[in-house]
Design an enzyme around this catalytic site. Structure first.
Site, PDB file in Angstrom:
ATOM      1  N   ASP A  26      -2.919  -7.463  -1.828  1.00  0.00           N
ATOM      2  CA  ASP A  26      -3.649  -6.531  -0.961  1.00  0.00           C
ATOM      3  C   ASP A  26      -5.136  -6.878  -0.864  1.00  0.00           C
ATOM      4  O   ASP A  26      -5.858  -6.337  -0.033  1.00  0.00           O
ATOM      5  CB  ASP A  26      -3.455  -5.091  -1.473  1.00  0.00           C
ATOM      6  CG  ASP A  26      -3.810  -4.051  -0.438  1.00  0.00           C
ATOM      7  OD1 ASP A  26      -3.981  -4.419   0.750  1.00  0.00           O
ATOM      8  OD2 ASP A  26      -3.913  -2.860  -0.807  1.00  0.00           O
ATOM      9  N   ARG A  59     -10.582 -11.216   1.651  1.00  0.00           N
ATOM     10  CA  ARG A  59     -11.401 -12.287   1.074  1.00  0.00           C
ATOM     11  C   ARG A  59     -10.680 -13.628   1.142  1.00  0.00           C
ATOM     12  O   ARG A  59     -11.316 -14.678   1.229  1.00  0.00           O
ATOM     13  CB  ARG A  59     -11.794 -11.914  -0.364  1.00  0.00           C
ATOM     14  CG  ARG A  59     -10.640 -11.761  -1.303  1.00  0.00           C
ATOM     15  CD  ARG A  59     -10.976 -10.940  -2.541  1.00  0.00           C
ATOM     16  NE  ARG A  59     -10.965  -9.497  -2.287  1.00  0.00           N
ATOM     17  CZ  ARG A  59     -11.259  -8.575  -3.194  1.00  0.00           C
ATOM     18  NH1 ARG A  59     -11.607  -8.930  -4.420  1.00  0.00           N
ATOM     19  NH2 ARG A  59     -11.215  -7.299  -2.891  1.00  0.00           N
ATOM     20  N   GLU A  64      -6.492  -9.282   0.517  1.00  0.00           N
ATOM     21  CA  GLU A  64      -6.227 -10.420   1.407  1.00  0.00           C
ATOM     22  C   GLU A  64      -7.417 -10.782   2.289  1.00  0.00           C
ATOM     23  O   GLU A  64      -7.537 -11.909   2.747  1.00  0.00           O
ATOM     24  CB  GLU A  64      -5.005 -10.131   2.279  1.00  0.00           C
ATOM     25  CG  GLU A  64      -5.276  -9.346   3.570  1.00  0.00           C
ATOM     26  CD  GLU A  64      -5.820  -7.938   3.341  1.00  0.00           C
ATOM     27  OE1 GLU A  64      -5.610  -7.403   2.232  1.00  0.00           O
ATOM     28  OE2 GLU A  64      -6.466  -7.381   4.248  1.00  0.00           O
ATOM     29  N   ASP A  66      -7.758  -2.950  10.476  1.00  0.00           N
ATOM     30  CA  ASP A  66      -8.255  -3.956   9.537  1.00  0.00           C
ATOM     31  C   ASP A  66      -8.748  -5.220  10.251  1.00  0.00           C
ATOM     32  O   ASP A  66      -9.101  -6.200   9.618  1.00  0.00           O
ATOM     33  CB  ASP A  66      -7.161  -4.286   8.513  1.00  0.00           C
ATOM     34  CG  ASP A  66      -7.729  -4.637   7.147  1.00  0.00           C
ATOM     35  OD1 ASP A  66      -8.912  -4.350   6.908  1.00  0.00           O
ATOM     36  OD2 ASP A  66      -6.986  -5.209   6.332  1.00  0.00           O
ATOM     37  N   LYS A 125       0.848  -1.207   0.000  1.00  0.00           N
ATOM     38  CA  LYS A 125       0.000   0.000   0.000  1.00  0.00           C
ATOM     39  C   LYS A 125       0.876   1.246   0.000  1.00  0.00           C
ATOM     40  O   LYS A 125       2.014   1.206   0.474  1.00  0.00           O
ATOM     41  CB  LYS A 125      -0.862   0.021   1.272  1.00  0.00           C
ATOM     42  CG  LYS A 125      -2.025  -0.937   1.278  1.00  0.00           C
ATOM     43  CD  LYS A 125      -2.870  -0.736   2.520  1.00  0.00           C
ATOM     44  CE  LYS A 125      -4.044  -1.701   2.546  1.00  0.00           C
ATOM     45  NZ  LYS A 125      -5.004  -1.479   1.451  1.00  0.00           N
TER      46      LYS A 125
HETATM   47  N1  BES Z   1      -8.199  -3.539   4.234  1.00  0.00           N
HETATM   48  C1  BES Z   1      -8.327  -3.153   2.888  1.00  0.00           C
HETATM   49  C2  BES Z   1      -9.623  -2.396   2.613  1.00  0.00           C
HETATM   50  C3  BES Z   1      -9.695  -1.009   3.151  1.00  0.00           C
HETATM   51  C4  BES Z   1      -9.261   0.044   2.405  1.00  0.00           C
HETATM   52  C5  BES Z   1     -10.268  -0.780   4.361  1.00  0.00           C
HETATM   53  C6  BES Z   1      -9.372   1.321   2.868  1.00  0.00           C
HETATM   54  C7  BES Z   1     -10.377   0.482   4.837  1.00  0.00           C
HETATM   55  C8  BES Z   1      -9.928   1.545   4.087  1.00  0.00           C
HETATM   56  C9  BES Z   1      -8.326  -4.368   1.979  1.00  0.00           C
HETATM   57  O1  BES Z   1      -7.576  -5.431   2.417  1.00  0.00           O
HETATM   58  C10 BES Z   1      -7.758  -3.927   0.679  1.00  0.00           C
HETATM   59  O2  BES Z   1      -6.626  -3.553   0.664  1.00  0.00           O
HETATM   60  N2  BES Z   1      -8.567  -3.963  -0.376  1.00  0.00           N
HETATM   61  C11 BES Z   1      -8.122  -3.536  -1.647  1.00  0.00           C
HETATM   62  C12 BES Z   1      -8.684  -4.474  -2.673  1.00  0.00           C
HETATM   63  C13 BES Z   1      -8.142  -4.259  -4.057  1.00  0.00           C
HETATM   64  C14 BES Z   1      -6.684  -4.627  -4.113  1.00  0.00           C
HETATM   65  C15 BES Z   1      -8.936  -5.090  -5.017  1.00  0.00           C
HETATM   66  C16 BES Z   1      -8.644  -2.122  -1.864  1.00  0.00           C
HETATM   67  O3  BES Z   1      -9.767  -1.826  -1.478  1.00  0.00           O
HETATM   68  O4  BES Z   1      -7.895  -1.308  -2.392  1.00  0.00           O
HETATM   69 ZN    ZN Z   2      -7.317  -5.569   4.448  1.00  0.00          ZN
HETATM   70 MN    MN Z   3      -5.557  -5.244   1.820  1.00  0.00          MN
END
Ligand code: BES
Ligand code: ZN
Ligand code: MN
Length: 494
Positions: A347, A351, A349, A288, A277
């Site tokens: 990222d 799911r 992860e 998270d 990230k």
């Molecule tokens: N934990 C994040 C989702 C998240 C993002 C929660 C911002 C709170 C605030 C999750 O694990 C994630 O990184 N999701 C990615 C998915 C993408 C790579 C398809 C996302 O939302 O960017």
């Molecule tokens: Zn996450």
């Molecule tokens: Mn993630």
């Protein structure tokens, strides 16, 4: 903070402060009228002076009002009559707690005559009062050596009632149980990733089990390997912190009653892994595990309420870290269900750990399974911090959850999970990929991914990425969706 009811008139109650409501058009609530009459016009004088406007957020503290037993009278602005929404009612309670005066140990609230639009239930009003009051005194200073100045808050909050009212008292007790659950969720959410590790969550589960009479099992890596949770384990590959699968059982109903299973995402820190990230606000990824924390909090609340339901909490906890042992984009893993997954983005992860927990949930022969996860940034884009995203394979379950969310003042909005989206998860090399095309229905695709593992029961998914915490100056966990889940289970018990 203690909450009680008292049968007393606002002008004769012996408390340090008595709070009454007034409206922005100059009309008075019944309690404000009584104070005004007893004091020969003190309330109307405060309005005439321009100090008390009756607008929302306005409050005026009057001292030593003649004819009133309490040394302080607090006038709380409720806005125009008939316009008090759920949220504004809660805000009015918070306003009263904040402005009761630092000398007030006991605050009496004449709040049953604060007519909330569309509500006619004193238990609801008492419950929301407690949650709002407790929210306004919540502090997160466990790890500060110099504690925050505890804002002077009343030790006792008294709800004034016209006659003894079992419903009001029950509402106060439910509110306290709910607030205790939310406080636990907030505490776990706010603790940093170096403290709140998967191991720590396992210990907290054991502790909660002892306090609340839950049967708790904490499975370590070996046990998780034995369950063949290859997808879950793939996320832990880069981390020195060992994973945990936590199972907490609350049995409030007969054994023959099928349980509701709550599955919580417990990523104790999400760096993104090799699909790292960006650095800005990455600290927030300690939250998270708020899905997991909401499972803890809901169990705490329903156990204190002694609800006649059976609930199994399943928490999957691990860290998502980059390292030379971390899984890489393109890696393929076999989930507990036997389905293979190509990890195109490490990222995505959440799911990957949830899918194995959802397969694991089958063994409880559940009445319904609800997973709770800070799953996608796309859900924040879609719904902001107002509504949690609700996805469900079952319309009746979705309707029940939406109804509970309304009563709980913990809003959720239904989003689609439809087969039409499934094509986007196609992989050339495995049964599915863990992401679709970037920028397209990200929250829906995540839900569609999970749907592939939930065919054997009624299932709903709450994406709380936007609602589980606040960013900015008020940074911290919100305790949501504990109110929604608790109200859903209260409805089930009724
Ligand atoms: N934990 C994040 C989702 C998240 C993002 C929660 C911002 C709170 C605030 C999750 O694990 C994630 O990184 N999701 C990615 C998915 C993408 C790579 C398809 C996302 O939302 O960017
Ligand atoms: Zn996450
Ligand atoms: Mn993630």
């Amino acid at each position: 903070m203690e909450f009680i009811t008292k049968v007393a008139a606002p002008e004769t109650i012996k408390a340090d402060c008595v709070a009454v409501g007034i409206h922005s058009d100059g009309t008075l609530t019944a309690a404000a009228k009584r104070i005004d009459t007893a004091s020969k016009g003190a309330v109307k004088a405060a309005i005439k002076s321009g100090d008390a406007t009756g607008k929302r957020g306005n409050s005026v503290l009057l001292r030593n009002v003649a004819g009133v037993a309490a040394p302080r009278v607090l006038l709380i602005g409720l806005g125009a009559p008939g316009e008090l929404s759920d949220r504004r009612y809660a805000d009015a309670v918070k306003c009263a707690i904040k402005h009761a005066g630092s000398g007030s140990r006991e605050l009496a609230l004449a709040a049953t005559d604060w007519a909330v639009k569309g509500r006619d239930d004193v238990a609801w009003q008492a419950r929301v009062l407690v949650v709002a009051a407790r929210e306004s005194i919540f502090r997160s200073d466990e790890l500060k050596s110099v504690k925050d100045d505890a804002a002077a808050a009343p030790a006792t909050v008294t709800l004034l009632v016209g006659a003894r009212d079992a419903k009001a008292e029950a509402g106060l007790r439910q509110g306290a149980a709910l607030a205790n659950g939310m406080d636990l969720t907030k505490r776990l959410g706010n603790l940093p990733g170096n403290v709140c590790t998967p191991t720590f969550l396992g210990e907290q589960a054991k502790k909660l089990g002892k306090e609340c009479g839950l049967a708790v099992e904490v499975h370590d890596r070996k046990a998780i390997e034995k369950l063949r949770m290859g997808s879950f384990l793939s996320v832990t590959n880069g981390s020195a912190q060992p994973p945990r699968l936590i199972v907490m059982k609350y049995s409030g109903a007969a054994k023959s009653v099928a349980p509701t299973v709550l599955v919580g995402k417990g990523i104790t820190f999400d760096t993104g892994g090799i699909s790292l990230k960006p650095g800005a606000t990455m600290d927030e990824m300690k939250y998270d595990m708020c899905g997991a924390a909401s499972v803890f909090g809901t169990l705490r609340a329903i156990a204190e309420m002694k609800l006649k339901v059976n609930v199994v909490g399943v928490v999957v906890a691990c860290e998502n870290m980059p390292s030379s042992t971390a899984s890489k984009p393109g890696d393929i893993f076999t989930s507990m269900s036997g389905q293979t997954i190509e990890v195109l983005n490490t990222d995505a992860e959440g799911r990957l750990i949830l899918c194995d927990a959802l397969t694991y949930a089958e063994r409880f022969k559940p009445a319904a399974v609800i997973d709770i996860a800070t799953l996608t940034g796309a859900c924040v884009v879609a719904l902001g911090d107002v509504n949690s995203g609700l996805f469900a394979s079952d319309d009746a379950l979705a309707a029940d959850l939406l109804k509970a969310s309304k009563t709980a003042v913990d809003p959720a909005w239904r989003m689609p999970v439809e087969d039409e989206y499934q094509d986007q998860l196609k992989s050339n090399f495995a049964d599915m990929a863990n992401i679709g095309a970037p920028g397209k229905a990200g929250a829906v695709l995540a839900a569609c991914f999970l749907a592939r593992f939930t065919k054997k029961y009624k299932w709903a998914h709450l994406d709380i990425a936007g609602t589980a915490w606040k960013s900015g100056a008020a940074k911290g966990a919100t305790g949501r969706p504990v109110p929604l889940l608790t109200h859903y289970l209260m409805d089930k018990a009724a």
